[in-house]
Write a protein that holds these residues in place. Structure first.
Motif, mmCIF file in Angstrom:
data_model
loop_
_atom_site.group_PDB
_atom_site.id
_atom_site.type_symbol
_atom_site.label_atom_id
_atom_site.label_comp_id
_atom_site.label_asym_id
_atom_site.label_seq_id
_atom_site.Cartn_x
_atom_site.Cartn_y
_atom_site.Cartn_z
ATOM 1 N N GLN A 472 0.835 -1.199 0.000
ATOM 2 C CA GLN A 472 0.000 0.000 0.000
ATOM 3 C C GLN A 472 0.870 1.249 0.000
ATOM 4 O OE1 GLN A 472 -2.481 -0.316 3.537
ATOM 5 N NE2 GLN A 472 -0.986 0.753 4.807
ATOM 6 N N ALA A 473 0.278 2.336 -0.503
ATOM 7 C CA ALA A 473 0.945 3.639 -0.540
ATOM 8 C C ALA A 473 -0.067 4.684 -0.105
ATOM 9 C CB ALA A 473 1.468 3.947 -1.940
ATOM 10 N N VAL A 474 0.360 5.597 0.755
ATOM 11 C CA VAL A 474 -0.546 6.592 1.329
ATOM 12 C C VAL A 474 -0.173 7.988 0.844
ATOM 13 C CG1 VAL A 474 -1.295 7.683 3.486
ATOM 14 C CG2 VAL A 474 -1.055 5.191 3.361
ATOM 15 N N THR A 475 -1.197 8.771 0.522
ATOM 16 C CA THR A 475 -1.003 10.168 0.139
ATOM 17 C C THR A 475 -1.816 11.048 1.076
ATOM 18 O OG1 THR A 475 -0.715 9.562 -2.182
ATOM 19 C CG2 THR A 475 -1.203 11.867 -1.705
ATOM 20 N N LEU A 476 -1.177 12.056 1.645
ATOM 21 C CA LEU A 476 -1.830 12.997 2.546
ATOM 22 C C LEU A 476 -1.919 14.363 1.884
ATOM 23 C CD1 LEU A 476 0.084 12.188 5.876
ATOM 24 C CD2 LEU A 476 -2.054 11.170 5.061
ATOM 25 N N SER A 477 -3.056 15.033 2.073
ATOM 26 C CA SER A 477 -3.193 16.398 1.563
ATOM 27 C C SER A 477 -4.108 17.184 2.493
ATOM 28 C CB SER A 477 -3.737 16.409 0.127
ATOM 29 O OG SER A 477 -4.883 15.593 0.005
ATOM 30 N N ARG A 490 -7.307 15.116 3.621
ATOM 31 C CA ARG A 490 -7.628 13.963 2.768
ATOM 32 C C ARG A 490 -6.532 12.901 2.955
ATOM 33 N NH1 ARG A 490 -9.469 15.004 -3.188
ATOM 34 N NH2 ARG A 490 -11.409 15.319 -2.018
ATOM 35 N N VAL A 491 -6.984 11.696 3.255
ATOM 36 C CA VAL A 491 -6.082 10.550 3.384
ATOM 37 C C VAL A 491 -6.462 9.557 2.298
ATOM 38 C CG1 VAL A 491 -5.252 8.706 4.886
ATOM 39 C CG2 VAL A 491 -5.906 10.919 5.870
ATOM 40 N N SER A 492 -5.546 9.329 1.373
ATOM 41 C CA SER A 492 -5.813 8.457 0.235
ATOM 42 C C SER A 492 -4.828 7.292 0.258
ATOM 43 C CB SER A 492 -5.663 9.241 -1.072
ATOM 44 O OG SER A 492 -5.834 8.405 -2.198
ATOM 45 N N VAL A 493 -5.330 6.073 0.100
ATOM 46 C CA VAL A 493 -4.466 4.903 0.137
ATOM 47 C C VAL A 493 -4.708 4.033 -1.085
ATOM 48 C CG1 VAL A 493 -6.123 3.713 1.636
ATOM 49 C CG2 VAL A 493 -3.794 2.846 1.445
ATOM 50 N N ASP A 494 -3.637 3.666 -1.750
ATOM 51 C CA ASP A 494 -3.686 2.709 -2.859
ATOM 52 C C ASP A 494 -3.228 1.360 -2.341
ATOM 53 O OD1 ASP A 494 -4.512 4.462 -4.956
ATOM 54 O OD2 ASP A 494 -2.481 5.282 -5.010
ATOM 55 N N VAL A 495 -4.076 0.338 -2.486
ATOM 56 C CA VAL A 495 -3.723 -1.009 -2.044
ATOM 57 C C VAL A 495 -3.597 -1.904 -3.274
ATOM 58 C CG1 VAL A 495 -4.668 -0.865 0.275
ATOM 59 C CG2 VAL A 495 -6.186 -1.444 -1.614
ATOM 60 N N THR A 496 -2.525 -2.703 -3.306
ATOM 61 C CA THR A 496 -2.220 -3.524 -4.474
ATOM 62 C C THR A 496 -1.989 -4.972 -4.068
ATOM 63 O OG1 THR A 496 -1.177 -1.637 -5.581
ATOM 64 C CG2 THR A 496 -0.679 -3.817 -6.452
ATOM 65 N N ASN A 497 -2.548 -5.885 -4.842
ATOM 66 C CA ASN A 497 -2.344 -7.321 -4.644
ATOM 67 C C ASN A 497 -1.199 -7.752 -5.571
ATOM 68 O OD1 ASN A 497 -2.459 -10.127 -4.592
ATOM 69 N ND2 ASN A 497 -4.697 -10.222 -4.637
ATOM 70 N N ILE A 498 -0.048 -8.117 -4.978
ATOM 71 C CA ILE A 498 1.114 -8.485 -5.794
ATOM 72 C C ILE A 498 1.278 -10.008 -5.894
ATOM 73 C CG2 ILE A 498 2.328 -6.337 -5.235
ATOM 74 C CD1 ILE A 498 4.093 -8.014 -3.306
ATOM 75 N N ALA A 499 0.225 -10.745 -5.529
ATOM 76 C CA ALA A 499 0.295 -12.206 -5.646
ATOM 77 C C ALA A 499 0.424 -12.591 -7.123
ATOM 78 C CB ALA A 499 -0.964 -12.838 -5.058
ATOM 79 N N PRO A 500 1.011 -13.748 -7.415
ATOM 80 C CA PRO A 500 1.129 -14.186 -8.821
ATOM 81 C C PRO A 500 -0.247 -14.402 -9.449
ATOM 82 C CG PRO A 500 1.706 -15.968 -7.311
ATOM 83 C CD PRO A 500 1.588 -14.735 -6.481
ATOM 84 N N PRO A 601 5.000 3.639 1.903
ATOM 85 C CA PRO A 601 5.485 5.001 1.640
ATOM 86 C C PRO A 601 4.366 6.016 1.853
ATOM 87 C CG PRO A 601 5.092 3.852 -0.427
ATOM 88 C CD PRO A 601 4.876 2.841 0.663
ATOM 89 N N VAL A 602 4.720 7.172 2.399
ATOM 90 C CA VAL A 602 3.749 8.242 2.641
ATOM 91 C C VAL A 602 4.237 9.500 1.940
ATOM 92 C CG1 VAL A 602 2.587 9.654 4.370
ATOM 93 C CG2 VAL A 602 3.108 7.262 4.878
ATOM 94 N N THR A 603 3.402 10.066 1.086
ATOM 95 C CA THR A 603 3.751 11.299 0.382
ATOM 96 C C THR A 603 2.714 12.372 0.697
ATOM 97 O OG1 THR A 603 2.556 10.569 -1.597
ATOM 98 C CG2 THR A 603 4.913 10.096 -1.504
ATOM 99 N N THR A 604 3.123 13.625 0.532
ATOM 100 C CA THR A 604 2.241 14.763 0.784
ATOM 101 C C THR A 604 2.106 15.585 -0.487
ATOM 102 O OG1 THR A 604 2.936 14.862 3.101
ATOM 103 C CG2 THR A 604 1.858 16.806 2.206
ATOM 104 N N VAL A 605 0.858 15.927 -0.852
ATOM 105 C CA VAL A 605 0.590 16.734 -2.044
ATOM 106 C C VAL A 605 -0.403 17.828 -1.679
ATOM 107 C CG1 VAL A 605 1.024 14.791 -3.602
ATOM 108 C CG2 VAL A 605 -1.312 15.256 -2.830
#
Length: 615
Positions: A472-477, A490-500, A601-605
């Protein structure tokens, strides 16, 4: 021309003789004062230039010394200290003589002289009064003091280090007070900058030493100097995420008696009873939020992202099951374990495996379930035995002290604390207070005058070990989009399934789940929980842009929204929470996160006010 009578001339001559010494005295006085001013100015100027050179040369050395002490690099720190000490001692001597002090009363120039003298005093007191005892403590600990001998820690060294830490802390705290009191209203830029640099540096060091002087006296009794202590060590498995980290995969009782550590009873989730209601009082709103999972099962002891509540649940269930009252609970996960393995080196397990810092997370959270699928009771017992051998192996490597690198161990543990992978709870009030102060308690986020933290927590919603494949990756604004002065977050999170892609064919049912939840093989299903700051309002929740029910859940004073989402191998979903701050004003938005297998990872925009939903 008219002549002056002899009597009048004699009178004038007499008057001239009578007044000349007085006039000459003033003349010579003025001359002496002028010469004194010139000489004093030259003396002062020479000393000021020398002091300036000494302090300028000291600035980079002080910065180096601070970094070296924090990095526990004693040889480098000692070498820097040897260069630095004569510079700061001379600077203090140059700025403390009577001529310098007298010149401090001169308008404008005096304020600069006074500030330089105080900065010289502060620098000298730190270098000569605080650093030597600190270096001595660090050197003692890093050169073997932290290494166990015959299975015991040297509690005597901890006791001996207490007065040294207190002495250093006294010097640093006084230096911080003096630095803050320096008047820079009329000082030149160089002096003003020097005061700010020193103030900022002391602002970083002072809290650490304050914590050290408060916590250190508690360590000897915590290590059994006043009698044996009983602790539980809980290993959280992030492959099946819980808001606090993961399910308790294994729990071990540990006894510490005057520094000597021994392991006792080991247990897994199957060794504990399930309860109809929580074994500890549930905070307001928690039972509804977690649908009565809170406090009823050892595997769900970590559903609430509060380690004090989890530790109390685990310790209560342990007492119910095994009749032992414990003094505290320590929690760590496989990632924290990998940090420890950097300090111990590879460990040979009874299974024939070699556990290293590089493979620990993969072996403990994935490969073990491929090797022992868990389809039968015998395979599940094999899992327990494997985890037991890991606990024994790591404990043996640490307590033997053989290849242990104390510096690497300390660094790894600090990193684990910063990522909420190492948490501590004590049943002793004084010790618990200091754990809270040190930030190792794992409690719900608490804001300050400068920060407003939102808790964003991830929870497995299948009963699987698929979260090993979750990234997952989080973006704060944030922005000022309202007329009432309250900020929008605003708290935005992208969640990804990396399973084969072929997960259904290559993963075991124990990893994917048994299908009873109605989730396709290889899919990840999680709950995302947003704990908004007390008094704030969660105004909108969206999944991939589609509005969801915000709900009215809460955990005590924290408004909480919970969103459930599923995603297949290779798929990414976005979940966004919009929040309105409790009060007017600007505070920095921060995030507290569940520690997953992979660091988030947490980023701010910047926040686009045009896209903000209305309440």
């Amino acid at each position: 021309m008219m002549s002056v009578p002899p009597s009048r001339r004699m009178q004038r001559a007499h008057e001239k003789k009578r007044t000349s010494p007085f006039r000459r005295w003033w003349v010579w006085t003025i001359v002496f004062v002028f010469v004194g001013i010139v000489a004093g100015g030259a003396w002062l100027g020479t000393r000021a230039l020398q002091a300036k050179d000494d302090l300028q040369a000291a600035v980079p050395l002080v910065s180096e010394l601070k970094a070296q002490v924090l990095a526990q690099d004693v040889p480098a720190a000692q070498a820097t200290l040897d260069k630095l000490t004569p510079l700061v001692v001379e600077a203090r001597e140059l700025t403390s003589d009577p001529v310098w002090r007298a010149a401090e009363i001169v308008p404008i120039a005096g304020s600069n002289l006074s500030a330089v003298r105080e900065l010289a005093f502060v620098t000298d007191s730190i270098v000569t009064g605080a650093i030597p005892p600190l270096l001595n403590v660090v050197d003692t600990m890093m050169s073997g003091g932290l290494k166990p001998v015959d299975g015991a820690l040297n509690t005597g060294l901890l006791v001996e280090s207490i007065p040294q830490i207190e002495a250093a802390a006294d010097v640093i705290e006084n230096a911080a007070e003096v630095t803050e009191s320096i008047d820079t209203a009329h000082t030149i830029g160089q002096v003003t900058d020097a005061q700010k640099t020193m103030s900022d540096m002391l602002g970083q060091i002072t809290p650490m030493l304050k914590t050290a002087r408060e916590v250190l006296p508690l360590l000897p009794p915590a290590l059994g100097t006043d009698g044996p202590r009983q602790y539980l060590v809980m290993f959280q498995n992030n492959a099946e995420a819980r808001a606090l980290g993961g399910i308790p995969g294994a729990i071990v009782q540990m006894t510490i008696d005057n520094g000597k550590i021994s392991l006792g009873q080991q247990a897994s989730g199957r060794d504990f009873a399930t309860y109809g209601e929580s074994v500890i009082p549930a905070p307001d709103g928690v039972e509804e939020l977690y649908e009565r999972a809170f406090g009823t099962s050892i595997l769900n002891s970590t559903v609430r992202p509060s380690f004090p509540s989890a530790a109390q649940i685990v310790s209560t269930m342990w007492q119910n099951q095994f009749g032992v009252t414990v003094d505290g609970v320590v929690s760590l996960d496989p990632v924290a374990l990998s940090y420890m393995l950097k300090a111990t080196g590879p460990i040979s397990l009874a299974s024939g495996d070699t556990l290293t810092s590089k493979n620990a997370a993969s072996v403990l959270m994935n490969e073990v379930y491929l090797r022992y699928p868990g389809e039968t009771e015998a395979q599940r017992l094999q899992q327990d035995e494997f985890f037991g051998s890991v606990v024994s192996g790591v404990f043996g490597a640490v307590m033997s002290g053989g290849n242990l690198d104390p510096k690497v161990l300390a660094s790894g543990m600090m990193k684990a604390v910063g990522e909420r992978r190492l948490l501590l709870w004590s049943s002793h009030e004084a010790e618990m207070t200091q754990l809270v102060t040190a930030g190792i308690d794992g409690e719900l986020p608490v804001g300050t005058d400068k920060t407003d933290p939102v808790g964003l927590y991830t929870q497995d919603a299948i009963g699987s070990k698929m979260d090993f494949y979750l990234k997952q990756a989080v973006t704060l604004s944030q922005g000022s989009c309202r007329t009432d002065g309250r900020e929008n977050y605003r708290v935005s999170v992208d969640v990804t399934n990396i399973a084969p892609k072929n997960a259904a064919d290559v993963l075991t049912f124990y990893i994917m789940g048994d299908g009873s939840e109605g989730v396709a093989d290889g899919d990840i299903r999680i709950d995302l929980l947003a704990y908004a700051p007390p008094g704030s309002t969660i105004v909108a929740v969206r999944v991939d842009g589609d509005a969801q029910d915000v709900g009215s859940r809460h955990d005590g004073d924290y408004p909480v929204s919970r969103v459930r989402t599923s995603f297949s191998p290779g798929e990414t979903r976005n979940v966004t929470f919009d929040i309105v701050a409790a009060e007017s004003g600007t505070r920095t938005l921060a995030a507290e996160l569940t520690p997953l297998v992979y660091k988030t990872p947490v980023t701010t925009v910047p926040l686009d006010c045009a896209g903000i939903p209305t309440e």
